[in-house]
Design a protein around this motif. Structure first.
Motif, short mmCIF file in Angstrom:
data_model
loop_
_atom_site.label_atom_id
_atom_site.label_comp_id
_atom_site.label_asym_id
_atom_site.label_seq_id
_atom_site.Cartn_x
_atom_site.Cartn_y
_atom_site.Cartn_z
N MET A 44 0.84 -1.17 0.00
CA MET A 44 0.00 0.00 0.00
C MET A 44 0.89 1.24 0.00
SD MET A 44 -2.97 0.81 2.70
CE MET A 44 -4.25 1.89 2.22
N PRO A 45 0.55 2.25 -0.80
CA PRO A 45 1.39 3.45 -0.86
C PRO A 45 1.42 4.17 0.48
CG PRO A 45 -0.28 3.46 -2.60
CD PRO A 45 -0.58 2.29 -1.70
N ASN A 46 2.51 4.84 0.72
CA ASN A 46 2.66 5.63 1.94
C ASN A 46 2.45 7.10 1.57
OD1 ASN A 46 3.26 6.67 4.41
ND2 ASN A 46 5.45 6.30 4.26
N TYR A 47 1.20 7.56 1.66
CA TYR A 47 0.90 8.95 1.33
C TYR A 47 1.34 9.83 2.48
CZ TYR A 47 -1.85 7.18 -2.50
OH TYR A 47 -2.24 6.56 -3.64
N ARG A 48 2.03 10.90 2.14
CA ARG A 48 2.45 11.85 3.16
C ARG A 48 1.61 13.09 3.02
NH1 ARG A 48 8.81 11.40 4.23
NH2 ARG A 48 8.86 9.14 4.26
N ARG A 49 0.93 13.41 4.05
CA ARG A 49 0.09 14.60 4.09
C ARG A 49 0.74 15.60 5.04
NH1 ARG A 49 -3.63 13.92 0.19
NH2 ARG A 49 -4.83 12.02 0.29
N HIS A 50 0.59 16.87 4.70
CA HIS A 50 1.14 17.94 5.52
C HIS A 50 -0.01 18.54 6.33
CE1 HIS A 50 4.06 20.89 6.73
NE2 HIS A 50 3.27 21.87 6.34
N PHE A 51 -0.04 18.23 7.61
CA PHE A 51 -1.13 18.68 8.46
C PHE A 51 -0.73 19.94 9.21
CE2 PHE A 51 -1.82 14.12 7.92
CZ PHE A 51 -3.15 14.12 7.54
N VAL A 52 -1.48 21.01 8.97
CA VAL A 52 -1.24 22.30 9.63
C VAL A 52 -2.54 22.69 10.34
CG1 VAL A 52 -0.64 24.73 9.31
CG2 VAL A 52 0.37 22.99 7.81
N PRO A 53 -2.60 22.52 11.66
CA PRO A 53 -3.83 22.91 12.37
C PRO A 53 -4.19 24.37 12.09
CG PRO A 53 -2.36 21.68 13.82
CD PRO A 53 -1.58 21.98 12.56
N GLY A 54 -5.45 24.59 11.73
CA GLY A 54 -5.91 25.93 11.42
C GLY A 54 -5.42 26.46 10.08
N GLY A 55 -4.85 25.58 9.26
CA GLY A 55 -4.24 26.00 8.00
C GLY A 55 -5.23 26.19 6.87
N LYS A 56 -4.71 26.80 5.82
CA LYS A 56 -5.42 26.91 4.55
C LYS A 56 -4.85 25.84 3.63
CE LYS A 56 -6.28 31.91 4.46
NZ LYS A 56 -7.69 31.83 4.75
N TYR A 57 -5.73 25.15 2.90
CA TYR A 57 -5.32 24.07 2.01
C TYR A 57 -5.98 24.22 0.65
CZ TYR A 57 -3.83 21.54 6.21
OH TYR A 57 -3.21 21.16 7.36
N PHE A 58 -5.20 23.95 -0.38
CA PHE A 58 -5.72 23.84 -1.74
C PHE A 58 -5.97 22.36 -1.99
CE2 PHE A 58 -4.68 22.69 -6.12
CZ PHE A 58 -5.55 23.50 -6.83
N PHE A 59 -7.13 22.03 -2.57
CA PHE A 59 -7.49 20.64 -2.85
C PHE A 59 -7.90 20.47 -4.31
CE2 PHE A 59 -8.51 21.21 1.63
CZ PHE A 59 -7.85 20.13 2.19
N THR A 60 -7.61 19.29 -4.83
CA THR A 60 -8.16 18.83 -6.10
C THR A 60 -8.79 17.47 -5.86
OG1 THR A 60 -6.44 19.97 -7.38
CG2 THR A 60 -7.64 18.21 -8.49
N LEU A 61 -10.07 17.35 -6.20
CA LEU A 61 -10.79 16.07 -6.14
C LEU A 61 -11.27 15.77 -7.54
CD1 LEU A 61 -11.34 17.58 -3.28
CD2 LEU A 61 -12.83 15.64 -2.94
N ASP A 90 1.78 31.07 2.19
CA ASP A 90 1.81 32.51 2.48
C ASP A 90 0.80 33.21 1.57
OD1 ASP A 90 3.06 32.77 -0.09
OD2 ASP A 90 5.05 32.68 0.82
N ASP A 91 0.74 34.53 1.67
CA ASP A 91 -0.24 35.29 0.89
C ASP A 91 -0.03 35.15 -0.62
OD1 ASP A 91 -1.45 36.16 3.21
OD2 ASP A 91 -0.46 38.12 3.23
N ASN A 92 1.23 35.11 -1.06
CA ASN A 92 1.49 34.95 -2.50
C ASN A 92 1.04 33.58 -3.00
OD1 ASN A 92 2.57 37.53 -2.80
ND2 ASN A 92 4.67 36.83 -2.36
N ASP A 93 1.29 32.56 -2.21
CA ASP A 93 0.85 31.20 -2.55
C ASP A 93 -0.68 31.14 -2.60
OD1 ASP A 93 1.43 28.47 -3.13
OD2 ASP A 93 1.16 27.91 -1.02
N PHE A 94 -1.32 31.79 -1.64
CA PHE A 94 -2.78 31.84 -1.62
C PHE A 94 -3.31 32.52 -2.88
CE2 PHE A 94 -6.72 34.10 -0.52
CZ PHE A 94 -7.52 33.04 -0.12
#
Length: 182
Positions: free
Chosen positions: A1-18, A122-126
């Motif tokens: 089974m693949p080992n997916y690494r997720r970056h967990f940032v409590p209270g963070g902003k995340y970009f998603f693609t589903l 950061d703001d530029n990434d957002f």
């Protein structure tokens, strides 16, 4: 089974693609839009989040969500949303092969199993990801300018004065190669 690494940032902003299973174009149908809207509303009551930007295309979704302080459990939110939509729209799905892992897990053929996420730095990434989200229908040939696509927060951004109505008309914005997850 693949080992997916997720970056967990409590209270963070995340970009998603589903993405839909096999890129089947069902997400913009009225029934699917309603199911997705209802699932998001329901999940937000127990697992709050803010939607900062959103675009719904026939075969995928891009969005930026902000989680509450101290909370980084975006996988549970997406699991619940996808499950609720699958229950409502499951009659559109084909049946998995009887001996497949999807059959053993009782999965419907509506969604790809995984999703792609990126913790906003950061703001530029957002800003770059918001632009990417709003330009995505043009990129995929669904319209000629972002203002023409109805299933997007672009119109909310225009109303707030953050974009002019003719943003990106006649020009292609330049995005970092790392954006997308498609």
């Amino acid at each position: 089974m693949p080992n997916y690494r997720r970056h967990f940032v409590p209270g963070g902003k995340y970009f998603f693609t589903l993405v839909t299973y096999d890129r089947r174009p069902w997400l913009c149908h009225e029934k699917a839009r309603r199911a997705l809207r209802d699932a998001i509303t329901c999940v937000r009551t127990s697992f709050p989040f803010a939607i900062d930007a959103w675009v719904l295309l026939p075969d995928h979704v891009h969005c930026i969500l902000t989680l509450p302080a101290g909370d980084a459990d975006f996988p549970e939110r997406w699991r619940r949303i996808k499950a609720m939509v699958s229950r409502r729209c499951g009659d559109w799905a084909g049946e998995p092969a009887p001996d497949s892992s999807r059959a053993r897990r009782k999965e419907r053929l509506l969604w790809q199993r995984r999703f792609w996420e990126h913790a906003i730095r950061d703001d530029n990434d957002f800003a770059a990801h918001v632009d990417y989200i709003h330009y995505n229908p043009v990129k995929h040939g669904w319209c000629s300018m972002p203002a023409d696509w109805p299933y997007s927060t672009f119109h909310r951004y225009v109303a707030a004065g953050l974009y002019p109505m003719d943003w990106a008309a006649g020009r292609v914005p330049v995005f970092p190669e790392s954006i997308g997850g498609e």
